[in-house]
Write an enzyme that holds these catalytic residues in place. Structure first.
Site, short mmCIF file in Angstrom:
data_model
loop_
_atom_site.label_atom_id
_atom_site.label_comp_id
_atom_site.label_asym_id
_atom_site.label_seq_id
_atom_site.Cartn_x
_atom_site.Cartn_y
_atom_site.Cartn_z
N THR A 1 -19.01 -10.95 -5.57
CA THR A 1 -19.97 -11.90 -4.98
C THR A 1 -20.64 -11.25 -3.78
OG1 THR A 1 -18.27 -12.91 -3.57
CG2 THR A 1 -18.62 -13.89 -5.74
N PRO B 1 -13.27 4.05 13.38
CA PRO B 1 -12.49 3.90 12.13
C PRO B 1 -13.16 4.64 10.98
CG PRO B 1 -12.67 1.80 13.27
CD PRO B 1 -13.58 2.74 14.00
N HIS C 1 -20.28 -1.14 15.44
CA HIS C 1 -20.27 0.26 15.87
C HIS C 1 -20.63 0.40 17.34
CE1 HIS C 1 -19.93 2.83 12.10
NE2 HIS C 1 -19.79 1.59 11.67
N HIS D 1 -17.11 -6.81 4.91
CA HIS D 1 -17.44 -6.14 3.65
C HIS D 1 -17.74 -7.14 2.53
CE1 HIS D 1 -14.96 -2.52 5.30
NE2 HIS D 1 -16.15 -2.63 5.87
N THR D 2 -17.78 -8.43 2.88
CA THR D 2 -18.22 -9.44 1.93
C THR D 2 -19.70 -9.25 1.58
OG1 THR D 2 -18.41 -11.81 1.52
CG2 THR D 2 -18.76 -11.09 3.77
N VAL E 1 -17.52 1.84 20.55
CA VAL E 1 -17.66 3.06 21.36
C VAL E 1 -18.28 2.68 22.70
CG1 VAL E 1 -18.66 5.37 21.51
CG2 VAL E 1 -17.96 4.45 19.28
N GLU F 1 -25.03 9.44 20.97
CA GLU F 1 -23.89 8.79 20.30
C GLU F 1 -24.16 8.51 18.83
OE1 GLU F 1 -22.00 4.42 20.14
OE2 GLU F 1 -22.32 5.16 22.17
#
Length: 314
Positions: A238, A153, A60, A183-184, A64, A80
């Site tokens: 997992t 996003p 993040h 995202h694992t 930006v 921000e």
């Protein structure tokens, strides 16, 4: 026009790469990286959510205004980190602690932006991900404005829209999919699931891409009109270890986030998902993509500063 923009981005990235270097603080603050590692290791032992939180913070921050620690600034309601696109962001206290310890030893030397990048590298290794060298030498930015985060996003975007946003940052379709592999690990709030489960495409239906065997479980975890602050694992198979399972989840209809599921609807991203679902290169490619992410919009010299504390400009 697009080709001109792409050339500019490639030039910008190459310039950043030339000025960043591994071991930038080896002579001026030799213990900087070990201090960060000790802080994030302690944080992980006390809070298992610390690794995904710190990894997300790095992404993040870089997306930006570049990797300049602008997301850490607290300058009122327009700072921000108050932007909707940064909802749920955290980990500031870990960066602040590392900064304080480093300042005690090497005042005015190590940037907060570098601490964020080092922390991301260390937590990836702590959860079983790849071990890689992080480039340092960034300076901290002097701008923090929530309006600059409007192009972050979103979880309800199409693959085409996400591809466009990543391309503007100099990142390829492949790197979009690779970085989404973060995202694992980690969790998502039920707040991000309500539309997908109960109001998909402005209907009263659920996203048809959700596997019918998985849909009841998602609805149980995130009931309609339930507590939207409840968090669920982004990798339901997992989720406690770093691996390529998210890509198999996308293929099998077990993706938790709508944006991840959309990657299998898109002709340019679907083959990349298939590649990483079936291959073993994910770890090293993820490390390479993180290094490239860390070069976005880097500040050097007079274009930045070394903050005394991370949540305020000097």
């Amino acid at each position: 026009m697009n080709s001109i923009i792409l050339v500019f981005l490639l030039l910008f990235v190459s310039q950043a790469q030339a000025q960043l270097q591994v071991g930038f603080y080896s002579q001026t603050c030799a213990n900087a990286e070990s201090i960060v590692k000790s802080v994030v290791t302690e944080a992980t032992l006390s809070n298992p959510r610390a690794p995904p939180i710190l990894l997300r913070l790095h992404f993040h921050d870089c997306f930006v205004e570049g990797c300049d620690a602008s997301i850490l600034i607290e300058n009122g309601p327009e700072s921000e980190n108050k932007a909707a696109g940064h909802l749920g962001i955290g980990g500031f206290e870990y960066i602040a602690k590392a900064k304080q310890l480093i300042e005690n030893e090497c005042p005015g030397v190590v940037s907060c932006a570098d601490i964020v990048a080092i922390a991301a590298r260390d937590v990836v290794a702590l959860v079983g991900g790849p071990v890689y060298e992080v480039e340092t030498g960034r300076r901290d930015g002097r701008v923090s404005d929530s309006k600059l985060a409007v192009f972050m996003p979103r979880v309800d975007e199409s693959a085409a829209s996400l591809r466009s946003k990543f391309e503007k940052k100099g990142l390829s379709n492949e790197e979009l999919i690779i970085l989404s592999g973060a995202h694992t690990i980690g969790t998502a709030a039920c707040f991000f699931m309500q539309k997908r489960l109960y109001r998909y495409n402005a209907t009263n239906e659920s996203d048809p891409e959700i596997n019918p065997c998985f849909l009841p479980e998602l609805k149980r975890l995130c009931p309609k009109n339930g507590d939207e602050n409840v968090r669920i694992a982004m990798d339901p198979v997992t989720g406690d270890r770093f691996d390529n399972q998210p890509y198999q989840n996308i293929k099998n209809g077990y993706a938790v986030l709508a944006s991840d599921a959309r990657f299998y609807d898109d002709g340019l991203t679907k083959p990349v998902v298939d590649f990483y679902a079936n291959g073993s290169r994910f770890g090293q490619d993820f490390a390479n993509a993180l290094v490239k992410l860390g070069r976005i919009g880097v500040k050097f010299g007079a274009s930045g500063e070394i903050r005394r504390i991370c949540n305020a400009f000097n």
